[in-house]
Design a protein around this motif. Structure first.
Motif, mmCIF file in Angstrom:
data_model
loop_
_atom_site.group_PDB
_atom_site.id
_atom_site.type_symbol
_atom_site.label_atom_id
_atom_site.label_comp_id
_atom_site.label_asym_id
_atom_site.label_seq_id
_atom_site.Cartn_x
_atom_site.Cartn_y
_atom_site.Cartn_z
ATOM 1 N N THR A 120 -4.920 -3.567 6.322
ATOM 2 C CA THR A 120 -3.577 -3.286 6.838
ATOM 3 C C THR A 120 -3.156 -4.417 7.790
ATOM 4 O O THR A 120 -3.957 -5.292 8.109
ATOM 5 C CB THR A 120 -3.551 -1.924 7.565
ATOM 6 O OG1 THR A 120 -4.613 -1.901 8.502
ATOM 7 C CG2 THR A 120 -3.722 -0.791 6.590
ATOM 8 N N ALA A 171 -7.098 7.052 2.243
ATOM 9 C CA ALA A 171 -7.943 5.885 2.526
ATOM 10 C C ALA A 171 -9.405 6.207 2.217
ATOM 11 O O ALA A 171 -10.124 5.379 1.631
ATOM 12 C CB ALA A 171 -7.779 5.456 3.976
ATOM 13 N N ILE A 209 -1.450 2.518 5.022
ATOM 14 C CA ILE A 209 -1.015 2.719 3.634
ATOM 15 C C ILE A 209 -0.247 4.043 3.589
ATOM 16 O O ILE A 209 -0.348 4.851 4.509
ATOM 17 C CB ILE A 209 -2.210 2.758 2.644
ATOM 18 C CG1 ILE A 209 -3.186 3.889 3.011
ATOM 19 C CG2 ILE A 209 -2.913 1.420 2.581
ATOM 20 C CD1 ILE A 209 -4.114 4.288 1.869
ATOM 21 N N ILE A 246 -9.177 -1.837 1.746
ATOM 22 C CA ILE A 246 -7.791 -1.833 2.245
ATOM 23 C C ILE A 246 -7.716 -2.736 3.470
ATOM 24 O O ILE A 246 -8.541 -2.611 4.376
ATOM 25 C CB ILE A 246 -7.356 -0.411 2.664
ATOM 26 C CG1 ILE A 246 -7.461 0.547 1.475
ATOM 27 C CG2 ILE A 246 -5.935 -0.417 3.214
ATOM 28 C CD1 ILE A 246 -7.363 2.007 1.874
ATOM 29 N N GLY A 277 0.813 -1.217 0.000
ATOM 30 C CA GLY A 277 0.000 0.000 0.000
ATOM 31 C C GLY A 277 0.846 1.265 0.000
ATOM 32 O O GLY A 277 0.478 2.270 0.595
#
Ligand SMILES: Cc1cc2nc3c(=O)[nH]c(=O)nc-3n(C[C@H](O)[C@H](O)[C@H](O)COP(=O)(O)OP(=O)(O)OC[C@H]3O[C@@H](n4cnc5c(N)ncnc54)[C@H](O)[C@@H]3O)c2cc1C
Length: 463
Positions: free
Chosen positions: A236, A224, A211, A234, A169
């Motif tokens: 993480t 985001a 990211i 996304i 990311g």
């Protein structure tokens, strides 16, 4: 060479990227002989590679033959060859073709390459983005996935979900995710009769907690949000433990993936190792404030290959430092050459200093985040940041024709969602997928494999 001897110096530059080209341009007007070596015949404007990967621009719009860039300088010889070794004591470079080139000054700027953290077998399953070849391979896979789904829908009335998984990311992963979402939702919306390309899922898997880790927290958050607005998911703290045809593993969890892309790791060009000088853990050559490795004031290492620190912080491996290092090396060599011709050598002891103008990353067709440090300070996001990004990137493209062509092409695709370079070239295979029946190797096949009697007229039929 003793001071005062005005014999023309021979300068060898290896690498025709941002650093190498800037060094060559900086030296071109001096009474020196320059040999510029690159294994490719072209300079690639890497920040726009993802536009080629996602079929908005064509390769020729972001790459230019090195010969044509330096055409007007009679003292620059261009060699398309690969450097494979050095003899620093005798000041010689060995080329793959067997030639040995002697130099008075060497500028080494061979950049960086993908790192799969020791799992090089993943490269075939999850291509990274570094060259024009990588970009056209990614384009091939992404477009082929839509073609397969269309065919399956046409023949069986259903297809497995289209899922694009991007590992990493950072700026490249974010740009790829935004662009895939854009082409699925906007550019291809009316190209297919049976599928809805907008149903495609785009997922970023990032190993760290955030990211865009190098950006300030507020810009990360805005990025985001903008990605969420494009339908990008996304995850993480997601450490990929394996990549297989058609899926990715995070520990015991399996994530199906039609196309997997790698944007997670970078390591220095392997050429640095051949110098036999100290390297950092990513293989970058540790250089001093003049960009020289220890004991070799005649060798300059520039760009992504160089490990340079200022105030204890490593200068990042992006385009601006690479260009500034190339320009600095040229300037310092020109001062040393001038000293040989009898000047006082003013400025010879001036160290390299990185002038940080900021960072920016695009998120799809009309959003970006920008942390600008020059000519003013500011953190921008959304459309204004995208406009700034657009002008800066077009401005820095080498070659006037290129700039105009890219601007025209962008404006056209932006306004009409038409055209673009949506060509599938090369193989018609996608790892883990069967053109007719869906996913292979035990992945869920959501429809029974139908007998196929009529294949005429279908666009992609496997190899
Ligand atoms: C997808 C992508 C997006 C990016 N986006 C941005 C961005 O938005 N902004 C930004 O600032 N930076 C961005 N970067 C980073 C930036 O492009 C690099 O930092 C920059 O290109 C480094 O310049 P360089 O001259 O050190 O190396 P490069 O530009 O990589 O050039 C190295 C050259 O050396 C040649 N070479 C390599 N090995 C040999 C050999 N053995 N013999 C001969 N030639 C050799 C290569 O062919 C190449 O031409 C991006 C990079 C990528 C990959």
């Amino acid at each position: 060479m003793p001071a005062g001897n005005p014999i023309r110096k021979r300068i060898v530059i290896i690498g025709g990227g941002f650093a190498g080209i800037n060094a060559a341009m900086g030296l071109a007007k001096l009474p020196v002989d320059i040999t510029l070596i690159d294994r490719k015949n072209h300079h690639t404007f890497q920040p726009l590679l993802y536009q080629v990967a996602l079929a908005v621009l064509s390769p020729a719009e972001i790459a230019q033959p090195i010969r044509s860039i330096v055409r007007k300088y009679q003292n620059i010889e261009v060699l398309m060859d690969q450097a494979v070794g050095f003899d620093l004591d005798r000041r010689r470079v060995e080329l793959e073709t067997g030639a040995l080139l002697e130099y008075d000054f060497l500028i080494l700027a061979t950049g960086s390459t993908h790192s799969y953290f020791g799992r090089d077998d993943w490269a075939k399953l999850a291509p990274g983005l570094k060259s024009i070849e990588d970009a056209t391979e990614i384009r091939r896979r992404v477009l082929l996935a839509f073609e397969f789904a269309e065919r399956q829908m046409q023949e069986a009335g259903t297809h497995p979900p289209l899922k694009f998984v991007i590992i990493g990311g950072g700026p490249t992963g974010v740009e790829l995710a935004g662009a895939i979402s854009d082409i699925a939702r906007l550019y291809m919306a009316s190209d297919f009769r049976h599928i809805n390309p907008a149903d495609a899922e785009v997922l970023i898997l990032e190993g760290s907690p955030n990211i865009l880790a190098a950006y300030p927290p507020d810009l990360r958050q805005k990025a985001a949000q903008q990605l969420a607005g494009l339908g990008v998911t996304i995850r993480t703290n997601a450490h990929v433990s394996d990549i297989q045809p058609g899926y990715v593993m995070i520990g015991d969890e399996r994530i199906d993936s039609t196309v997997t892309l790698w944007a997670a790791g970078v390591q220095a060009s392997p050429l640095g190792k051949l110098l036999g000088v100290p390297l950092d853990r990513r293989g970058c050559v540790i250089v001093d404030q003049f960009l020289n490795p220890p004991g070799h004031p005649e060798v300059y290492v520039c760009g992504d290959l160089a490990h340079v620190e200022e105030n204890g912080i490593q200068i990042p491996g992006v385009a601006q430092p690479a260009m500034q290092m190339g320009t600095y090396a040229a300037k310092r060599i020109s001062r040393l050459v001038a000293r040989d011709f009898g000047s006082e050598g003013t400025g010879v002891n001036q160290p390299f200093h990185y002038f940080d103008k900021g960072d920016m990353a695009t998120i799809g067709r009309k959003a970006a985040v920008a942390n600008i440090k020059w000519p003013f300070h500011g953190r921008w996001s959304g459309f204004p940041a995208w406009i700034v990004w657009l002008f800066i990137h077009v401005f820095f493209l080498i070659g006037f024709r290129s700039r105009l062509a890219v601007f025209r092409q962008w404006a056209w695709t932006y306004l009409t969602f038409q055209d673009g370079a949506r060509l599938i070239t090369g193989s018609q295979e996608l790892p883990g997928w069967d053109a007719r029946y869906g996913m292979q190797d035990g992945s869920p096949i959501v429809h029974p494999a139908p007998p196929i009697e009529q294949t005429a007229g279908t666009a992609v039929t496997g190899t």
